[in-house]
Design an enzyme around this catalytic site. Structure first.
Site, short mmCIF file in Angstrom:
data_model
loop_
_atom_site.label_atom_id
_atom_site.label_comp_id
_atom_site.label_asym_id
_atom_site.label_seq_id
_atom_site.Cartn_x
_atom_site.Cartn_y
_atom_site.Cartn_z
N LYS A 74 27.69 -21.98 49.33
CA LYS A 74 28.67 -22.62 50.23
C LYS A 74 29.88 -21.71 50.41
O LYS A 74 30.34 -21.51 51.54
CB LYS A 74 29.14 -23.97 49.64
CG LYS A 74 28.01 -24.98 49.44
CD LYS A 74 28.51 -26.30 48.88
CE LYS A 74 29.14 -26.23 47.51
NZ LYS A 74 28.21 -25.83 46.42
N ARG A 101 31.49 -34.74 48.18
CA ARG A 101 30.32 -34.70 47.30
C ARG A 101 30.02 -35.99 46.60
O ARG A 101 29.26 -36.01 45.62
CB ARG A 101 30.35 -33.53 46.34
CG ARG A 101 31.49 -33.41 45.46
CD ARG A 101 31.81 -31.98 45.29
NE ARG A 101 31.26 -31.27 44.19
CZ ARG A 101 31.34 -29.92 44.14
NH1 ARG A 101 31.85 -29.24 45.12
NH2 ARG A 101 30.91 -29.29 43.12
N ARG A 142 27.43 -14.72 38.68
CA ARG A 142 28.59 -14.73 39.59
C ARG A 142 29.86 -14.25 38.90
O ARG A 142 30.15 -14.57 37.77
CB ARG A 142 28.84 -16.15 40.12
CG ARG A 142 30.11 -16.20 40.99
CD ARG A 142 30.25 -17.47 41.75
NE ARG A 142 30.25 -18.65 40.90
CZ ARG A 142 30.23 -19.88 41.36
NH1 ARG A 142 30.19 -20.09 42.66
NH2 ARG A 142 30.23 -20.90 40.54
N ARG A 201 33.86 -17.68 36.07
CA ARG A 201 34.42 -19.04 36.07
C ARG A 201 34.05 -19.75 34.77
O ARG A 201 32.96 -19.58 34.26
CB ARG A 201 33.86 -19.83 37.26
CG ARG A 201 34.78 -19.79 38.46
CD ARG A 201 34.17 -20.37 39.70
NE ARG A 201 33.57 -21.69 39.56
CZ ARG A 201 33.04 -22.37 40.57
NH1 ARG A 201 33.06 -21.84 41.80
NH2 ARG A 201 32.50 -23.55 40.38
N ARG A 244 26.16 -29.44 35.89
CA ARG A 244 26.60 -29.50 37.30
C ARG A 244 25.41 -29.82 38.21
O ARG A 244 25.55 -30.55 39.19
CB ARG A 244 27.26 -28.19 37.71
CG ARG A 244 28.68 -28.06 37.16
CD ARG A 244 29.14 -26.62 37.13
NE ARG A 244 29.25 -26.01 38.43
CZ ARG A 244 29.20 -24.70 38.65
NH1 ARG A 244 29.04 -23.86 37.64
NH2 ARG A 244 29.33 -24.22 39.86
P1 AP5 Z 1 28.65 -19.19 45.95
O1 AP5 Z 1 28.81 -18.85 47.39
O2 AP5 Z 1 29.81 -18.98 45.03
O3 AP5 Z 1 28.03 -20.67 45.81
P2 AP5 Z 1 28.72 -22.09 45.94
O4 AP5 Z 1 27.73 -23.00 46.63
O5 AP5 Z 1 30.08 -21.98 46.51
O6 AP5 Z 1 28.75 -22.49 44.40
P3 AP5 Z 1 29.89 -23.17 43.52
O7 AP5 Z 1 29.48 -22.99 42.07
O8 AP5 Z 1 31.23 -22.68 43.91
O9 AP5 Z 1 29.71 -24.65 43.87
P4 AP5 Z 1 30.17 -25.87 43.10
O10 AP5 Z 1 29.88 -26.88 44.10
O11 AP5 Z 1 29.58 -26.11 41.76
O12 AP5 Z 1 31.67 -25.51 42.67
P5 AP5 Z 1 33.06 -25.89 43.29
O13 AP5 Z 1 33.98 -24.76 43.10
O14 AP5 Z 1 32.90 -26.49 44.62
O15 AP5 Z 1 27.40 -18.32 45.42
C1 AP5 Z 1 27.01 -18.39 44.05
C2 AP5 Z 1 26.58 -16.97 43.58
O16 AP5 Z 1 25.40 -16.60 44.29
C3 AP5 Z 1 27.63 -15.86 43.87
O17 AP5 Z 1 27.60 -14.93 42.83
C4 AP5 Z 1 27.12 -15.21 45.18
O18 AP5 Z 1 27.49 -13.86 45.27
C5 AP5 Z 1 25.61 -15.39 45.03
N1 AP5 Z 1 24.92 -15.55 46.31
C6 AP5 Z 1 25.36 -16.26 47.40
N2 AP5 Z 1 24.44 -16.21 48.38
C7 AP5 Z 1 23.41 -15.43 47.89
C8 AP5 Z 1 22.17 -15.02 48.44
N3 AP5 Z 1 21.80 -15.36 49.68
N4 AP5 Z 1 21.36 -14.27 47.67
C9 AP5 Z 1 21.72 -13.91 46.40
N5 AP5 Z 1 22.89 -14.26 45.83
C10 AP5 Z 1 23.73 -15.03 46.58
O19 AP5 Z 1 33.50 -27.06 42.28
C11 AP5 Z 1 33.84 -26.80 40.94
C12 AP5 Z 1 34.25 -28.09 40.25
O20 AP5 Z 1 35.42 -28.63 40.90
C13 AP5 Z 1 33.23 -29.22 40.29
O21 AP5 Z 1 32.27 -29.11 39.26
C14 AP5 Z 1 34.14 -30.45 40.13
O22 AP5 Z 1 34.56 -30.60 38.80
C15 AP5 Z 1 35.35 -30.05 40.97
N6 AP5 Z 1 35.22 -30.45 42.38
C16 AP5 Z 1 35.16 -29.63 43.48
N7 AP5 Z 1 35.02 -30.32 44.61
C17 AP5 Z 1 35.01 -31.63 44.24
C18 AP5 Z 1 34.87 -32.84 44.97
N8 AP5 Z 1 34.72 -32.85 46.30
N9 AP5 Z 1 34.89 -34.01 44.28
C19 AP5 Z 1 35.06 -34.01 42.92
N10 AP5 Z 1 35.17 -32.91 42.18
C20 AP5 Z 1 35.16 -31.71 42.83
MG MG Z 2 32.05 -22.35 45.76
#
Ligand code: AP5
Ligand code: MG
Length: 218
Positions: free
Chosen positions: A13, A88, A124, A157, A168
């Site tokens: 994402k 989410r 990552r 992270r 997660r």
């Molecule tokens: P990346 O692009 O970083 O993936 P992502 O989908 O953004 O993954 P996240 O871990 O950030 O998602 P998340 O939903 O768990 O975390 P968030 O920060 O939103 O890619 C991942 C890796 O793969 C990278 O190394 C990248 O280089 C690699 N990659 C990408 N594309 C690739 C490809 N095509 N091929 C190979 N490699 C590739 O949330 C964190 C925490 O915050 C949550 O757990 C929760 O506690 C809280 N939170 C956030 N939003 C909410 C919400 N709406 N409600 C409640 N709590 C929330």
């Molecule tokens: Mg992210």
């Protein structure tokens, strides 16, 4: 236009959101990045969110909805914006549908199997300077120790530890996957195959976006 990026943790994402932001000049609003910044700055929101995030659990709907509502109201979102990681839960999606009504909304659900997610998240690294997303030893964007964009130090992270990644994913399947049904019942839902290179995946996203080309011009 409002672009919503759904999909499990590690599906890309943030990576695809960065690409869309660069190409179409819509600001990317990452709920995770906003929460991590609040934790860093030790704001009241950050203090409440930190323990949930470290355990890989969701922060309360109330806190997150208020944070996103406020961000969407900023002037840079007037022409459109990208939501990365929000909504989410079903209550968040319902609340979002009442915000900014009448704006065109496209939902991209980026789908990647759990095994590939575990590999990606373990590899990552995030730039401590500019926040750019990198990948170590995974054929991703960088194997360097510093950020190619700004020279900042690359860090892992706190929630990218194996046991937290697993939790997660469980939280995603229980609480976020039901949003597929919520959005599939609307005309705006696009499933995107998330395997392949970053460029392959972005091409799939662009193929959809280009069908709305008249609405992408500022
Ligand atoms: P990346 O692009 O970083 O993936 P992502 O989908 O953004 O993954 P996240 O871990 O950030 O998602 P998340 O939903 O768990 O975390 P968030 O920060 O939103 O890619 C991942 C890796 O793969 C990278 O190394 C990248 O280089 C690699 N990659 C990408 N594309 C690739 C490809 N095509 N091929 C190979 N490699 C590739 O949330 C964190 C925490 O915050 C949550 O757990 C929760 O506690 C809280 N939170 C956030 N939003 C909410 C919400 N709406 N409600 C409640 N709590 C929330
Ligand atoms: Mg992210």
């Amino acid at each position: 236009m409002r672009i919503v990026l759904l999909g499990p943790p590690g599906s890309g994402k943030g990576t695809q959101g960065e690409q869309i932001e660069k190409q179409y000049a819509f600001p990317r609003i990452s709920s995770g990045d906003l929460l991590r910044a609040a934790v860093q700055e030790k704001t009241p929101l950050g203090r409440q969110a930190e323990a949930f995030m470290n355990r890989g659990e969701l922060v309360s709907d109330e806190l997150v909805v208020d944070m996103i509502r406020e961000r969407i109201a900023a002037p840079d979102c007037r022409q459109g914006y990208i939501l990365d990681g929000f909504p989410r839960t079903l209550p968040q999606a319902e609340r979002l549908s009442g915000i900014d009504q009448g704006r065109r909304e496209l939902v991209f659900d980026i789908l990647v199997p759990d095994e590939a997610i575990i590999r990606r998240l373990s590899a990552r690294r995030i730039c401590s300077g500019c926040g750019a997303i990198h990948s170590f030893h995974s054929g991703g964007s960088s194997d360097a120790a510093t950020c190619a964009a700004c020279g900042g130090r690359l860090i892992q992270r706190d929630d990218d530890r194996p046991e937290v990644i697993k939790h997660r994913l469980e939280v995603y399947h229980a609480q976020t996957a039901p949003l597929q049904e919520f959005y599939r019942n609307r005309s705006v839902y696009h499933r995107i195959e998330g395997l392949g290179t970053v460029e392959d995946v972005f091409q799939r996203v662009k193929d959809v976006l280009e069908t709305y080309s008249s609405e992408l011009k500022h």
